[in-house]
Design a protein around this motif. Structure first.
Motif, PDB file in Angstrom:
ATOM      1  N   HIS A  49     -10.341   3.223 -58.641  1.00 28.23           N
ATOM      2  CA  HIS A  49     -11.016   2.240 -57.781  1.00 28.23           C
ATOM      3  C   HIS A  49     -12.491   2.605 -57.606  1.00 28.23           C
ATOM      4  O   HIS A  49     -13.364   1.907 -58.106  1.00 28.23           O
ATOM      5  N   HIS A  77      -8.820   4.485 -50.014  1.00 31.99           N
ATOM      6  CA  HIS A  77      -8.588   3.064 -49.685  1.00 31.99           C
ATOM      7  C   HIS A  77      -7.148   2.652 -49.928  1.00 31.99           C
ATOM      8  O   HIS A  77      -6.847   1.459 -49.960  1.00 31.99           O
ATOM      9  N   CYS A  94      -3.969   7.134 -52.850  1.00 30.85           N
ATOM     10  CA  CYS A  94      -5.355   7.576 -52.691  1.00 30.85           C
ATOM     11  C   CYS A  94      -5.713   7.618 -51.212  1.00 30.85           C
ATOM     12  O   CYS A  94      -5.426   6.677 -50.458  1.00 30.85           O
TER      13      CYS A  94
HETATM   14  S1  FES Z   1     -11.241   5.312 -54.257  1.00 25.93           S
HETATM   15 FE1  FES Z   1      -9.056   5.307 -54.348  1.00 25.93          FE
HETATM   16  S2  FES Z   1      -8.488   3.472 -53.419  1.00 25.93           S
HETATM   17 FE2  FES Z   1     -10.622   3.454 -53.332  1.00 25.93          FE
END
Ligand code: FES
Length: 104
Positions: free
Chosen positions: A46, A66, A63
């Motif tokens: 992401h 986010h 993660c």
């Molecule tokens: S950096 Fe992993 S969900 Fe945004």
């Protein structure tokens, strides 16, 4: 040409834990799931934050930043906001040594 590089010992990570390693310039997270080990690129697809900050629930990593979810065995995306799979690495264990296959 890819080669197996020794990264750690099997006892360096407890079951359910994730640990990050710099392996010849590649930042790789190793996940320990019930005696099995899986290697993924330690970078969320992401926004590139480290997945090793996240948490494991079985073979699913979430993660910390986010909330995207991935399967650590396959690299598949399971939940937004990520849409691109993560890289996985072949791994082998000899005795108590854990090796990851990387391009040198
Ligand atoms: S950096 Fe992993 S969900 Fe945004």
């Amino acid at each position: 040409m890819p080669e197996f590089v020794k990264v750690m010992k099997t006892y360096d990570i407890l079951p359910g834990e994730i640990k990050s390693f710099d392996v010849e310039g590649e930042v790789i997270a190793i996940c320990h799931i019930n005696g099995n080990f899986y290697a993924i690129k330690d970078e969320c697809s992401h926004m590139a934050y480290p997945l090793s900050d996240g948490s494991l629930d079985g073979e699913i990593i979430t993660c910390a930043w986010h909330g995207a979810k991935f399967n650590v065995k396959t690299g598949d995306v399971l939940s937004m906001p990520a849409v691109v799979p993560i890289e996985t690495y072949q791994l082998k264990i000899e005795g108590e040594n854990v090796y990851v296959l990387i391009e040198l």
